[in-house]
Motif scaffolding. Sequence first.
Motif, PDB file in Angstrom:
ATOM      1  N   VAL A 199       8.829   3.496 -10.343  1.00  0.00           N
ATOM      2  CA  VAL A 199       7.404   3.648 -10.666  1.00  0.00           C
ATOM      3  C   VAL A 199       6.241   2.721 -10.175  1.00  0.00           C
ATOM      4  CG1 VAL A 199       5.356   4.813 -11.766  1.00  0.00           C
ATOM      5  CG2 VAL A 199       8.108   5.758 -11.890  1.00  0.00           C
ATOM      6  N   LYS A 200       5.687   2.835  -9.137  1.00  0.00           N
ATOM      7  CA  LYS A 200       4.777   1.715  -8.086  1.00  0.00           C
ATOM      8  C   LYS A 200       2.989   2.133  -9.260  1.00  0.00           C
ATOM      9  CE  LYS A 200       7.628  -0.910  -6.411  1.00  0.00           C
ATOM     10  NZ  LYS A 200       7.263  -2.480  -7.090  1.00  0.00           N
ATOM     11  N   GLN A 201       2.961   3.173  -9.104  1.00  0.00           N
ATOM     12  CA  GLN A 201       2.316   4.065  -9.725  1.00  0.00           C
ATOM     13  C   GLN A 201       1.524   5.618  -9.681  1.00  0.00           C
ATOM     14  OE1 GLN A 201      -1.685   3.443  -6.822  1.00  0.00           O
ATOM     15  NE2 GLN A 201      -1.985   5.248  -6.346  1.00  0.00           N
ATOM     16  N   ALA A 202       0.654   5.986 -10.478  1.00  0.00           N
ATOM     17  CA  ALA A 202       1.012   7.518 -11.614  1.00  0.00           C
ATOM     18  C   ALA A 202      -1.343   7.512 -11.501  1.00  0.00           C
ATOM     19  CB  ALA A 202       1.371   6.723 -12.630  1.00  0.00           C
ATOM     20  N   GLY A 203      -1.055   8.764 -11.572  1.00  0.00           N
ATOM     21  CA  GLY A 203      -2.149   9.288 -11.584  1.00  0.00           C
ATOM     22  C   GLY A 203      -2.514   9.631 -13.255  1.00  0.00           C
ATOM     23  N   VAL A 204      -3.778   9.233 -13.400  1.00  0.00           N
ATOM     24  CA  VAL A 204      -3.986   9.244 -15.692  1.00  0.00           C
ATOM     25  C   VAL A 204      -3.339  10.458 -15.868  1.00  0.00           C
ATOM     26  CG1 VAL A 204      -6.273   8.237 -14.777  1.00  0.00           C
ATOM     27  CG2 VAL A 204      -6.170  10.513 -14.618  1.00  0.00           C
ATOM     28  N   ILE A 247     -11.645   4.090  -0.793  1.00  0.00           N
ATOM     29  CA  ILE A 247     -11.695   5.066  -2.455  1.00  0.00           C
ATOM     30  C   ILE A 247     -11.051   3.570  -3.244  1.00  0.00           C
ATOM     31  CG2 ILE A 247     -11.976   6.689  -1.893  1.00  0.00           C
ATOM     32  CD1 ILE A 247      -9.844   7.479  -2.511  1.00  0.00           C
ATOM     33  N   ASP A 248     -11.676   2.569  -4.302  1.00  0.00           N
ATOM     34  CA  ASP A 248     -10.396   1.953  -4.673  1.00  0.00           C
ATOM     35  C   ASP A 248      -9.715   2.338  -6.059  1.00  0.00           C
ATOM     36  OD1 ASP A 248     -11.345   2.562  -7.855  1.00  0.00           O
ATOM     37  OD2 ASP A 248     -13.476   2.769  -6.547  1.00  0.00           O
ATOM     38  N   THR A 249      -8.629   2.003  -6.308  1.00  0.00           N
ATOM     39  CA  THR A 249      -7.465   1.981  -6.816  1.00  0.00           C
ATOM     40  C   THR A 249      -7.711   3.102  -8.682  1.00  0.00           C
ATOM     41  OG1 THR A 249      -6.186   0.150  -6.160  1.00  0.00           O
ATOM     42  CG2 THR A 249      -5.121   1.619  -7.858  1.00  0.00           C
ATOM     43  N   ILE A 260       9.972   1.119 -14.045  1.00  0.00           N
ATOM     44  CA  ILE A 260      10.792   2.015 -14.933  1.00  0.00           C
ATOM     45  C   ILE A 260      11.199   3.360 -13.596  1.00  0.00           C
ATOM     46  CG2 ILE A 260      10.007   2.347 -17.519  1.00  0.00           C
ATOM     47  CD1 ILE A 260       9.341   5.727 -15.405  1.00  0.00           C
ATOM     48  N   CYS A 261      12.061   3.674 -14.092  1.00  0.00           N
ATOM     49  CA  CYS A 261      12.894   4.513 -12.573  1.00  0.00           C
ATOM     50  C   CYS A 261      12.387   5.994 -12.987  1.00  0.00           C
ATOM     51  CB  CYS A 261      14.399   4.505 -12.518  1.00  0.00           C
ATOM     52  SG  CYS A 261      14.753   2.650 -11.739  1.00  0.00           S
ATOM     53  N   LEU A 262      12.216   6.856 -11.896  1.00  0.00           N
ATOM     54  CA  LEU A 262      10.952   7.603 -11.712  1.00  0.00           C
ATOM     55  C   LEU A 262      12.457   8.692 -12.876  1.00  0.00           C
ATOM     56  CD1 LEU A 262       8.899   9.488 -11.241  1.00  0.00           C
ATOM     57  CD2 LEU A 262      10.143   9.964  -8.524  1.00  0.00           C
ATOM     58  N   LEU A 278      -6.407  11.643  -8.154  1.00  0.00           N
ATOM     59  CA  LEU A 278      -5.170  12.715  -8.014  1.00  0.00           C
ATOM     60  C   LEU A 278      -4.234  12.306  -8.993  1.00  0.00           C
ATOM     61  CD1 LEU A 278      -4.321  11.703  -4.304  1.00  0.00           C
ATOM     62  CD2 LEU A 278      -5.676  13.735  -5.320  1.00  0.00           C
ATOM     63  N   PRO A 279      -4.970  12.801 -10.180  1.00  0.00           N
ATOM     64  CA  PRO A 279      -4.221  12.839 -11.692  1.00  0.00           C
ATOM     65  C   PRO A 279      -2.930  12.560 -11.970  1.00  0.00           C
ATOM     66  CG  PRO A 279      -6.001  14.806 -11.481  1.00  0.00           C
ATOM     67  CD  PRO A 279      -6.196  13.857 -10.185  1.00  0.00           C
ATOM     68  N   PHE A 280      -2.690  13.938 -11.063  1.00  0.00           N
ATOM     69  CA  PHE A 280      -1.231  14.468 -10.664  1.00  0.00           C
ATOM     70  C   PHE A 280       0.310  13.195 -10.071  1.00  0.00           C
ATOM     71  CE2 PHE A 280      -3.033  17.668 -13.787  1.00  0.00           C
ATOM     72  CZ  PHE A 280      -2.631  17.157 -14.882  1.00  0.00           C
ATOM     73  N   HIS A 281      -1.097  12.350  -9.155  1.00  0.00           N
ATOM     74  CA  HIS A 281       0.143  11.699  -8.518  1.00  0.00           C
ATOM     75  C   HIS A 281       1.238  10.379  -9.009  1.00  0.00           C
ATOM     76  CE1 HIS A 281      -2.233   8.007  -7.752  1.00  0.00           C
ATOM     77  NE2 HIS A 281      -1.350   8.252  -7.902  1.00  0.00           N
ATOM     78  N   MET A 282       2.347  10.729  -8.176  1.00  0.00           N
ATOM     79  CA  MET A 282       3.523   9.254  -8.828  1.00  0.00           C
ATOM     80  C   MET A 282       3.675   8.584  -7.021  1.00  0.00           C
ATOM     81  SD  MET A 282       5.381  10.729 -11.287  1.00  0.00           S
ATOM     82  CE  MET A 282       6.118  12.826 -10.471  1.00  0.00           C
ATOM     83  N   VAL A 283       4.032   6.846  -7.437  1.00  0.00           N
ATOM     84  CA  VAL A 283       4.382   7.021  -6.077  1.00  0.00           C
ATOM     85  C   VAL A 283       5.333   5.665  -6.838  1.00  0.00           C
ATOM     86  CG1 VAL A 283       3.233   5.490  -4.579  1.00  0.00           C
ATOM     87  CG2 VAL A 283       1.879   6.117  -5.227  1.00  0.00           C
ATOM     88  N   PHE A 284       6.177   5.683  -5.518  1.00  0.00           N
ATOM     89  CA  PHE A 284       7.209   5.403  -5.942  1.00  0.00           C
ATOM     90  C   PHE A 284       8.381   4.517  -4.988  1.00  0.00           C
ATOM     91  CE2 PHE A 284       8.138   9.496  -6.044  1.00  0.00           C
ATOM     92  CZ  PHE A 284      10.269   9.585  -4.760  1.00  0.00           C
ATOM     93  N   ASP A 285       8.839   3.383  -5.201  1.00  0.00           N
ATOM     94  CA  ASP A 285       9.576   2.939  -4.102  1.00  0.00           C
ATOM     95  C   ASP A 285      10.969   2.856  -3.567  1.00  0.00           C
ATOM     96  OD1 ASP A 285      11.583   1.710  -6.289  1.00  0.00           O
ATOM     97  OD2 ASP A 285      10.690  -0.391  -6.160  1.00  0.00           O
ATOM     98  N   LYS A 286      12.052   2.531  -2.958  1.00  0.00           N
ATOM     99  CA  LYS A 286      13.139   2.945  -2.466  1.00  0.00           C
ATOM    100  C   LYS A 286      14.177   2.896  -3.863  1.00  0.00           C
ATOM    101  CE  LYS A 286      14.840  -1.246  -0.287  1.00  0.00           C
ATOM    102  NZ  LYS A 286      15.228  -1.363   1.355  1.00  0.00           N
ATOM    103  N   GLU A 287      13.788   1.934  -5.090  1.00  0.00           N
ATOM    104  CA  GLU A 287      14.610   2.164  -5.506  1.00  0.00           C
ATOM    105  C   GLU A 287      14.693   3.234  -7.044  1.00  0.00           C
ATOM    106  OE1 GLU A 287      17.610   0.849  -5.771  1.00  0.00           O
ATOM    107  OE2 GLU A 287      16.850  -0.384  -3.684  1.00  0.00           O
ATOM    108  N   LEU A 288      13.308   4.164  -6.618  1.00  0.00           N
ATOM    109  CA  LEU A 288      13.088   5.103  -7.283  1.00  0.00           C
ATOM    110  C   LEU A 288      11.606   4.403  -8.977  1.00  0.00           C
ATOM    111  CD1 LEU A 288      15.466   7.316  -7.470  1.00  0.00           C
ATOM    112  CD2 LEU A 288      13.661   7.766  -5.816  1.00  0.00           C
TER     113      LEU A 288
END
Length: 373
Positions: A303-308, A282-284, A322-324, A291-301
Amino acid sequence: YGFINTCLKSLVVEKYGEETWEKLRLQAGVQDSFLTFEVYKDEITMQLVDKACKILGVPADMVLREFGEYFFEFCKRSGYDHMLRTLGGNLYEFIENLDALHSYLSLSYQAKSEALFLFVFPQEMNAPSFRVEKNEDGSMHLHYYSDRRGLCHIVPGIIGAAALDFFNIEISMEIVNQTEEEERTGKKEHIVFLVTQNPVFSYKRRNEFSCSSQYLDDSEKQIGNQLNKEDLEKARNTIRDRGSSVCPVKNSHWKTIRGIITLGKGKLLRGFDPVYPKSLWIDTKTFCNGLPFHMVFDKELRVKQAGVSIQKIVPGLQTMGICLDQYFSIVHPEVPFTISSIQKFINSQFVFQTRREMMPESWKQRPMLELRG
């Protein structure tokens, strides 16, 4: 909650009699009965345990272990049997999901408390937390965290009873490390248990499926061959038919299935290896909408991606990078908001809560959003 004290009373009455309980509660200075969903002070439980040790002349670790074993059975009798069975297909998964169970029960108890005691804000369940690690030799390290000191010996009782009842294995647990860690709520007891397990075919199970060792041997051979050729339903019918003709026993659905696996394979299935696609199909945009409430973040916290939907409630998340921890705090487990803490409890259920000062003006007077996952 009163459920714990009610269980302790039930154990004493059932094993030692009403007179012993009456003597115990009078010495501890507590009431005779407890409301299941009402929160009581920890001192009441600790007093009951302390007086029980003195009256019965038994060390605290033995009393607590026996209480743990009884508590497991008490939970089953109180209607939590099926809920407990859904925690996992093996002991590792069972322990891994205990925190999620506590989180669910906390919400459930609070809801019932609100229904019973209007206008009284219920105290959230202060449950222990568990983390489990697999070792190469097949053993496990179970990490137990609790704000309550001195109750760790309940754990081997509960886990041991669950292992034998649900997975037909006997385990031994020994403490290999004991420390106190600074958490946000103060000192937290951290106990590490070494858990070793050995598959067994208990006498209880053996009696349910046969009346003689010869019958057991024949059944193992015949059903083992049959499972390789026929489907599960036929194997299940074979077990039921032979059980009723040779040694009539009324088996539950769970025991029948467990018997099929045990007799046919020699041990319970311990899990499976999932298959993952090489790439997402599925596309981004679809992912963020689905998944409207999901969040993806890296090891530095960052945010790389978030649900609508979470973007709509917390507009700051639209600023990628920005940092989570600027917008959320961790409510559970009670750990610092660092990637190392998150990795340590990666299989626990996390509860994130929005920071009031970072919310839009229109949201600042509302209850803060909590994300569970």
